[in-house]
Design a protein around this motif. Structure first.
Motif, PDB file in Angstrom:
ATOM      1  N   GLY A   1     -16.279  -1.684   9.110  1.00 41.19           N
ATOM      2  CA  GLY A   1     -15.304  -0.880   8.386  1.00 41.19           C
ATOM      3  C   GLY A   1     -13.870  -1.328   8.547  1.00 41.19           C
ATOM      4  O   GLY A   1     -13.530  -2.140   9.407  1.00 41.19           O
ATOM      5  N   ASN A   2     -13.011  -0.752   7.697  1.00 45.97           N
ATOM      6  CA  ASN A   2     -11.584  -1.052   7.773  1.00 45.97           C
ATOM      7  C   ASN A   2     -10.781   0.012   7.048  1.00 45.97           C
ATOM      8  O   ASN A   2     -11.348   0.899   6.417  1.00 45.97           O
ATOM      9  CB  ASN A   2     -11.272  -2.431   7.203  1.00 45.97           C
ATOM     10  CG  ASN A   2     -11.656  -2.565   5.753  1.00 45.97           C
ATOM     11  OD1 ASN A   2     -11.425  -1.679   4.938  1.00 45.97           O
ATOM     12  ND2 ASN A   2     -12.265  -3.685   5.401  1.00 45.97           N
ATOM     13  N   MET A   3      -9.465  -0.125   7.165  1.00 46.99           N
ATOM     14  CA  MET A   3      -8.547   0.797   6.503  1.00 46.99           C
ATOM     15  C   MET A   3      -7.277   0.036   6.140  1.00 46.99           C
ATOM     16  O   MET A   3      -6.828  -0.823   6.897  1.00 46.99           O
ATOM     17  CB  MET A   3      -8.216   1.958   7.449  1.00 46.99           C
ATOM     18  CG  MET A   3      -7.287   2.997   6.876  1.00 46.99           C
ATOM     19  SD  MET A   3      -6.886   4.309   8.069  1.00 46.99           S
ATOM     20  CE  MET A   3      -8.479   5.023   8.378  1.00 46.99           C
ATOM     21  N   TYR A   4      -6.734   0.335   4.987  1.00 48.02           N
ATOM     22  CA  TYR A   4      -5.430  -0.150   4.551  1.00 48.02           C
ATOM     23  C   TYR A   4      -4.602   1.064   4.170  1.00 48.02           C
ATOM     24  O   TYR A   4      -5.132   2.011   3.565  1.00 48.02           O
ATOM     25  CB  TYR A   4      -5.549  -1.066   3.323  1.00 48.02           C
ATOM     26  CG  TYR A   4      -6.268  -2.366   3.582  1.00 48.02           C
ATOM     27  CD1 TYR A   4      -5.549  -3.504   3.946  1.00 48.02           C
ATOM     28  CD2 TYR A   4      -7.645  -2.465   3.456  1.00 48.02           C
ATOM     29  CE1 TYR A   4      -6.202  -4.708   4.172  1.00 48.02           C
ATOM     30  CE2 TYR A   4      -8.304  -3.657   3.693  1.00 48.02           C
ATOM     31  CZ  TYR A   4      -7.581  -4.769   4.050  1.00 48.02           C
ATOM     32  OH  TYR A   4      -8.227  -5.957   4.284  1.00 48.02           O
ATOM     33  N   ILE A   5      -3.323   1.050   4.489  1.00 46.91           N
ATOM     34  CA  ILE A   5      -2.443   2.166   4.155  1.00 46.91           C
ATOM     35  C   ILE A   5      -1.292   1.642   3.300  1.00 46.91           C
ATOM     36  O   ILE A   5      -0.696   0.622   3.624  1.00 46.91           O
ATOM     37  CB  ILE A   5      -1.868   2.838   5.416  1.00 46.91           C
ATOM     38  CG1 ILE A   5      -3.001   3.283   6.343  1.00 46.91           C
ATOM     39  CG2 ILE A   5      -0.984   4.025   5.041  1.00 46.91           C
ATOM     40  CD1 ILE A   5      -2.527   3.758   7.707  1.00 46.91           C
ATOM     41  N   THR A   6      -1.004   2.364   2.222  1.00 48.01           N
ATOM     42  CA  THR A   6       0.137   2.043   1.374  1.00 48.01           C
ATOM     43  C   THR A   6       1.037   3.269   1.289  1.00 48.01           C
ATOM     44  O   THR A   6       0.557   4.373   1.033  1.00 48.01           O
ATOM     45  CB  THR A   6      -0.313   1.640  -0.046  1.00 48.01           C
ATOM     46  OG1 THR A   6      -1.221   0.545   0.047  1.00 48.01           O
ATOM     47  CG2 THR A   6       0.879   1.251  -0.909  1.00 48.01           C
TER      48      THR A   6
ATOM     49  N   CYS B   1      -1.546  -4.391   6.998  1.00 50.49           N
ATOM     50  CA  CYS B   1      -2.643  -5.352   7.000  1.00 50.49           C
ATOM     51  C   CYS B   1      -3.925  -4.548   7.249  1.00 50.49           C
ATOM     52  O   CYS B   1      -3.891  -3.325   7.366  1.00 50.49           O
ATOM     53  CB  CYS B   1      -2.426  -6.409   8.078  1.00 50.49           C
ATOM     54  SG  CYS B   1      -2.367  -5.742   9.744  1.00 50.49           S
ATOM     55  N   GLU B   2      -5.038  -5.217   7.358  1.00 50.38           N
ATOM     56  CA  GLU B   2      -6.312  -4.550   7.623  1.00 50.38           C
ATOM     57  C   GLU B   2      -6.276  -3.887   8.997  1.00 50.38           C
ATOM     58  O   GLU B   2      -5.902  -4.503   9.990  1.00 50.38           O
ATOM     59  CB  GLU B   2      -7.450  -5.571   7.574  1.00 50.38           C
ATOM     60  CG  GLU B   2      -8.800  -4.961   7.871  1.00 50.38           C
ATOM     61  CD  GLU B   2      -9.903  -5.999   7.893  1.00 50.38           C
ATOM     62  OE1 GLU B   2     -11.028  -5.660   7.522  1.00 50.38           O
ATOM     63  OE2 GLU B   2      -9.635  -7.151   8.302  1.00 50.38           O
ATOM     64  N   LEU B   3      -6.656  -2.613   9.053  1.00 49.95           N
ATOM     65  CA  LEU B   3      -6.740  -1.878  10.308  1.00 49.95           C
ATOM     66  C   LEU B   3      -8.208  -1.617  10.612  1.00 49.95           C
ATOM     67  O   LEU B   3      -8.978  -1.233   9.731  1.00 49.95           O
ATOM     68  CB  LEU B   3      -6.012  -0.537  10.189  1.00 49.95           C
ATOM     69  CG  LEU B   3      -4.535  -0.596   9.808  1.00 49.95           C
ATOM     70  CD1 LEU B   3      -4.015   0.794   9.478  1.00 49.95           C
ATOM     71  CD2 LEU B   3      -3.729  -1.218  10.934  1.00 49.95           C
ATOM     72  N   PHE B   4      -8.589  -1.825  11.842  1.00 42.62           N
ATOM     73  CA  PHE B   4      -9.943  -1.494  12.272  1.00 42.62           C
ATOM     74  C   PHE B   4      -9.902  -1.187  13.758  1.00 42.62           C
ATOM     75  O   PHE B   4      -8.971  -1.574  14.461  1.00 42.62           O
ATOM     76  CB  PHE B   4     -10.930  -2.623  11.970  1.00 42.62           C
ATOM     77  CG  PHE B   4     -10.534  -3.954  12.543  1.00 42.62           C
ATOM     78  CD1 PHE B   4     -10.934  -4.329  13.817  1.00 42.62           C
ATOM     79  CD2 PHE B   4      -9.747  -4.834  11.804  1.00 42.62           C
ATOM     80  CE1 PHE B   4     -10.562  -5.556  14.342  1.00 42.62           C
ATOM     81  CE2 PHE B   4      -9.376  -6.059  12.319  1.00 42.62           C
ATOM     82  CZ  PHE B   4      -9.778  -6.428  13.597  1.00 42.62           C
ATOM     83  N   GLY B   5     -10.880  -0.449  14.245  1.00 39.79           N
ATOM     84  CA  GLY B   5     -10.933  -0.079  15.651  1.00 39.79           C
ATOM     85  C   GLY B   5     -11.180   1.405  15.816  1.00 39.79           C
ATOM     86  O   GLY B   5     -11.700   2.074  14.918  1.00 39.79           O
ATOM     87  N   ASP B   6     -10.762   1.930  16.957  1.00 39.20           N
ATOM     88  CA  ASP B   6     -10.986   3.332  17.291  1.00 39.20           C
ATOM     89  C   ASP B   6      -9.873   3.758  18.231  1.00 39.20           C
ATOM     90  O   ASP B   6      -9.866   3.387  19.397  1.00 39.20           O
ATOM     91  CB  ASP B   6     -12.357   3.495  17.951  1.00 39.20           C
ATOM     92  CG  ASP B   6     -12.746   4.944  18.186  1.00 39.20           C
ATOM     93  OD1 ASP B   6     -11.885   5.830  18.084  1.00 39.20           O
ATOM     94  OD2 ASP B   6     -13.932   5.181  18.479  1.00 39.20           O
ATOM     95  N   SER B   7      -8.899   4.508  17.731  1.00 38.89           N
ATOM     96  CA  SER B   7      -7.759   4.911  18.540  1.00 38.89           C
ATOM     97  C   SER B   7      -7.253   6.270  18.088  1.00 38.89           C
ATOM     98  O   SER B   7      -7.286   6.575  16.897  1.00 38.89           O
ATOM     99  CB  SER B   7      -6.627   3.887  18.410  1.00 38.89           C
ATOM    100  OG  SER B   7      -5.478   4.330  19.099  1.00 38.89           O
TER     101      SER B   7
END
Length: 173
Positions: A112-117, A129-135
């Motif tokens: 999975g991933n996330m982008y924010i605009t 940029c592409e965000l991924f992880g768990d925080s």
């Protein structure tokens, strides 16, 4: 969730678990004490701990439970927006913020991933940029703009997500 209007779910938050002697009785899953913020095992994120009594399995009654079990959830983990692997988009209603830093509480799978605009009413935008992880407190960096330039203006956020959960976001000074 604006602090005034919200939906209360009728579904159970914690269930009594697999049937065993004396665990499917009225009052199961009441916390022994209030929820409390505790350090997570990773030592970085914090979580909310709840302690639930479990009956002494050798007794017929739940008097004097001998064990407390710890249940945990992430901070702000009561509600989230979940995107499946095929993706989803969340667009906020327009709002005004103060600050020069954005943090998110989110999780993705390895896939999975996330982008924010961020967009203002004049058409200016900032993208991550592409965000991924768990925080529960990831600092969000925008590639092509400083979000402080958007402070005090009406903006919308667009979260494009795949196999991800968005719990919350906040702006800090």
């Amino acid at each position: 969730r604006d602090g005034k209007k919200w939906d209360r779910s009728n579904e159970a938050f914690i269930t009594p678990g697999v049937e065993a002697k004396q665990n499917w009785v009225y009052g199961d899953c009441y916390p022994a004490y209030m929820m409390t913020e505790t350090p997570a095992e990773d030592g970085v994120n914090k979580e909310i701990s709840m302690f639930m009594p479990q009956p002494n399995r050798g007794e017929d009654k739940m008097e004097n439970p001998e064990n407390l079990y710890r249940y945990t959830i992430r901070r702000d983990g009561f509600a989230y927006y979940k995107a499946k692997a095929n993706g989803a988009k969340v667009v906020t209603t327009p709002f005004v913020f103060e600050g020069n830093q954005m943090k998110i509480n989110f999780s993705t799978s390895a896939y999975g991933n996330m982008y924010i605009t961020m967009r203002d009413s004049e058409g200016n935008e900032a993208k991550t940029c592409e965000l991924f992880g768990d925080s529960d407190h990831r600092n969000v960096k925008f590639e092509n703009a400083n979000i402080a330039d958007f402070a005090g203006k009406e903006v919308t956020l667009t979260f494009e997500m795949k196999d991800a959960k968005l719990y919350s976001f906040e702006f800090l000074k």
